[in-house]
Design a protein around this motif. Sequence first.
Motif, PDB file in Angstrom:
ATOM      1  N   THR A 160      40.700   4.730  12.017  1.00 62.10           N
ATOM      2  CA  THR A 160      39.742   5.296  11.057  1.00 62.10           C
ATOM      3  C   THR A 160      40.445   5.979   9.893  1.00 62.10           C
ATOM      4  O   THR A 160      40.062   5.812   8.728  1.00 62.10           O
ATOM      5  CB  THR A 160      38.810   6.284  11.766  1.00 62.10           C
ATOM      6  OG1 THR A 160      38.114   5.611  12.826  1.00 62.10           O
ATOM      7  CG2 THR A 160      37.797   6.862  10.790  1.00 62.10           C
ATOM      8  N   ARG A 161      41.481   6.765  10.194  1.00 59.85           N
ATOM      9  CA  ARG A 161      42.193   7.449   9.113  1.00 59.85           C
ATOM     10  C   ARG A 161      42.811   6.448   8.145  1.00 59.85           C
ATOM     11  O   ARG A 161      42.719   6.616   6.922  1.00 59.85           O
ATOM     12  CB  ARG A 161      43.296   8.335   9.688  1.00 59.85           C
ATOM     13  CG  ARG A 161      42.835   9.605  10.333  1.00 59.85           C
ATOM     14  CD  ARG A 161      44.033  10.467  10.743  1.00 59.85           C
ATOM     15  NE  ARG A 161      43.618  11.660  11.452  1.00 59.85           N
ATOM     16  CZ  ARG A 161      44.453  12.564  11.957  1.00 59.85           C
ATOM     17  NH1 ARG A 161      45.773  12.392  11.811  1.00 59.85           N
ATOM     18  NH2 ARG A 161      44.000  13.633  12.583  1.00 59.85           N
ATOM     19  N   ALA A 162      43.462   5.419   8.661  1.00 59.23           N
ATOM     20  CA  ALA A 162      44.107   4.434   7.790  1.00 59.23           C
ATOM     21  C   ALA A 162      43.068   3.703   6.942  1.00 59.23           C
ATOM     22  O   ALA A 162      43.346   3.350   5.785  1.00 59.23           O
ATOM     23  CB  ALA A 162      44.911   3.443   8.623  1.00 59.23           C
ATOM     24  N   ARG A 163      41.894   3.465   7.497  1.00 62.01           N
ATOM     25  CA  ARG A 163      40.845   2.781   6.725  1.00 62.01           C
ATOM     26  C   ARG A 163      40.430   3.595   5.503  1.00 62.01           C
ATOM     27  O   ARG A 163      40.039   3.025   4.478  1.00 62.01           O
ATOM     28  CB  ARG A 163      39.643   2.494   7.616  1.00 62.01           C
ATOM     29  CG  ARG A 163      39.881   1.382   8.638  1.00 62.01           C
ATOM     30  CD  ARG A 163      38.579   0.960   9.295  1.00 62.01           C
ATOM     31  NE  ARG A 163      38.776  -0.020  10.347  1.00 62.01           N
ATOM     32  CZ  ARG A 163      38.943  -1.332  10.146  1.00 62.01           C
ATOM     33  NH1 ARG A 163      38.954  -1.802   8.904  1.00 62.01           N
ATOM     34  NH2 ARG A 163      39.102  -2.160  11.157  1.00 62.01           N
ATOM     35  N   THR A 164      40.516   4.929   5.567  1.00 57.94           N
ATOM     36  CA  THR A 164      40.172   5.748   4.398  1.00 57.94           C
ATOM     37  C   THR A 164      41.146   5.525   3.253  1.00 57.94           C
ATOM     38  O   THR A 164      40.836   5.854   2.098  1.00 57.94           O
ATOM     39  CB  THR A 164      40.147   7.244   4.756  1.00 57.94           C
ATOM     40  OG1 THR A 164      41.464   7.693   5.092  1.00 57.94           O
ATOM     41  CG2 THR A 164      39.197   7.517   5.917  1.00 57.94           C
ATOM     42  N   LEU A 165      42.324   4.970   3.557  1.00 60.51           N
ATOM     43  CA  LEU A 165      43.317   4.653   2.522  1.00 60.51           C
ATOM     44  C   LEU A 165      43.160   3.232   1.998  1.00 60.51           C
ATOM     45  O   LEU A 165      43.920   2.801   1.129  1.00 60.51           O
ATOM     46  CB  LEU A 165      44.733   4.825   3.087  1.00 60.51           C
ATOM     47  CG  LEU A 165      45.067   6.179   3.717  1.00 60.51           C
ATOM     48  CD1 LEU A 165      46.509   6.178   4.229  1.00 60.51           C
ATOM     49  CD2 LEU A 165      44.853   7.310   2.726  1.00 60.51           C
ATOM     50  N   GLY A 166      42.196   2.490   2.548  1.00 57.89           N
ATOM     51  CA  GLY A 166      41.989   1.112   2.134  1.00 57.89           C
ATOM     52  C   GLY A 166      42.570   0.095   3.093  1.00 57.89           C
ATOM     53  O   GLY A 166      42.576  -1.111   2.801  1.00 57.89           O
ATOM     54  N   TYR A 167      43.055   0.540   4.240  1.00 61.10           N
ATOM     55  CA  TYR A 167      43.676  -0.370   5.201  1.00 61.10           C
ATOM     56  C   TYR A 167      42.624  -1.206   5.917  1.00 61.10           C
ATOM     57  O   TYR A 167      41.614  -0.688   6.401  1.00 61.10           O
ATOM     58  CB  TYR A 167      44.482   0.430   6.219  1.00 61.10           C
ATOM     59  CG  TYR A 167      45.106  -0.406   7.313  1.00 61.10           C
ATOM     60  CD1 TYR A 167      46.084  -1.342   7.024  1.00 61.10           C
ATOM     61  CD2 TYR A 167      44.727  -0.233   8.644  1.00 61.10           C
ATOM     62  CE1 TYR A 167      46.672  -2.102   8.029  1.00 61.10           C
ATOM     63  CE2 TYR A 167      45.312  -0.978   9.659  1.00 61.10           C
ATOM     64  CZ  TYR A 167      46.281  -1.915   9.348  1.00 61.10           C
ATOM     65  OH  TYR A 167      46.855  -2.660  10.348  1.00 61.10           O
ATOM     66  N   ALA A 168      42.885  -2.507   6.011  1.00 66.95           N
ATOM     67  CA  ALA A 168      42.010  -3.431   6.730  1.00 66.95           C
ATOM     68  C   ALA A 168      42.874  -4.564   7.261  1.00 66.95           C
ATOM     69  O   ALA A 168      43.358  -5.394   6.478  1.00 66.95           O
ATOM     70  CB  ALA A 168      40.912  -3.978   5.815  1.00 66.95           C
TER      71      ALA A 168
END
Length: 308
Positions: free
Chosen positions: A276-284
């Motif tokens: 979840t944290r990485a997704r806030t940076l645009g990670y997918a």
Amino acid sequence: MTGGAGFLGRPLVRALAERGKRVLSLDRRVPEADPIPGVTGIEGDVTDSGGIERLLREHAVDEIVHAAAIVGVTASVAGLADTVRVNIDGSVALFEAVTRAGGVRRLVDLSSEEVYGHFAADPVAEDTPALPVSPYGITKYAVERLGGYYADQHELPYVAARLCWVYGPGFPRLRLPQPWLEDALAGRPSRLAAGGDHHIDLTYLDDVVDGILLVLRAGHLEHRAYNVATGSAVGIRDLAAEIARQHPGWSVDLGDGPIEMAPGVAAARKGALDITRARTLGYAPRFTLAEGLARTAAGLDAPARQAV
């Protein structure tokens, strides 16, 4: 970049260079073949704090990815003293050099799911208490705590990217899925005495590179640790089934229970990492397990090594 000639380091320096960055790649060895345009390879030791400081000042380094380490549970069990020297002493030497030289806006330390020990949840989030059980995990968590100390006391711009069972072409160790893919390509069956009940977040190399670069280049970061994985766990039996689907005729004699990382050393209970944290940076994550395995197999030359 420390450890820039390694399995993760080399694609990272290549990706940075392709994005127009001037890259220094520090490693104990400098590859003579296939030089990467825009990358300067420097032979050196991560424990040499003075030498690193000189490089930082001479080249006005402003971003660092710290990948130099003795990697893996098996290696740490076989050589604990060297693991402590490289992983902990080497990291402290780097932190000291960065603190003295100044000018660095971010230092991304490549950490591991091993810091969690036996997963208390599935998926496991970054704020889960870290209780590492392997020498490797203990050294990685020690580095994270030391990085936090230097951040608090000396304003070191430290952040940890916690990775989980990265795989892809060129993986240098006999850890799944590598040995099974090599066996499948060589037309031989595989055997694993134990491990059928193990679950792990297998992450393809290119996805990990994407995630690390996002952590490196982000503006303000809310946290000091980010899981970079897929967010889903794969059972070892499901892994075997997918390899068999892609390589008809291959089979594996697979035992039950937890997987062994070294003779007599059972792996910690695992699962998925919460991203979840990485997704806030645009990670997918871009690659499914099937796609990652196919790309890995395509990059192998089926060396004649025995699976373990």
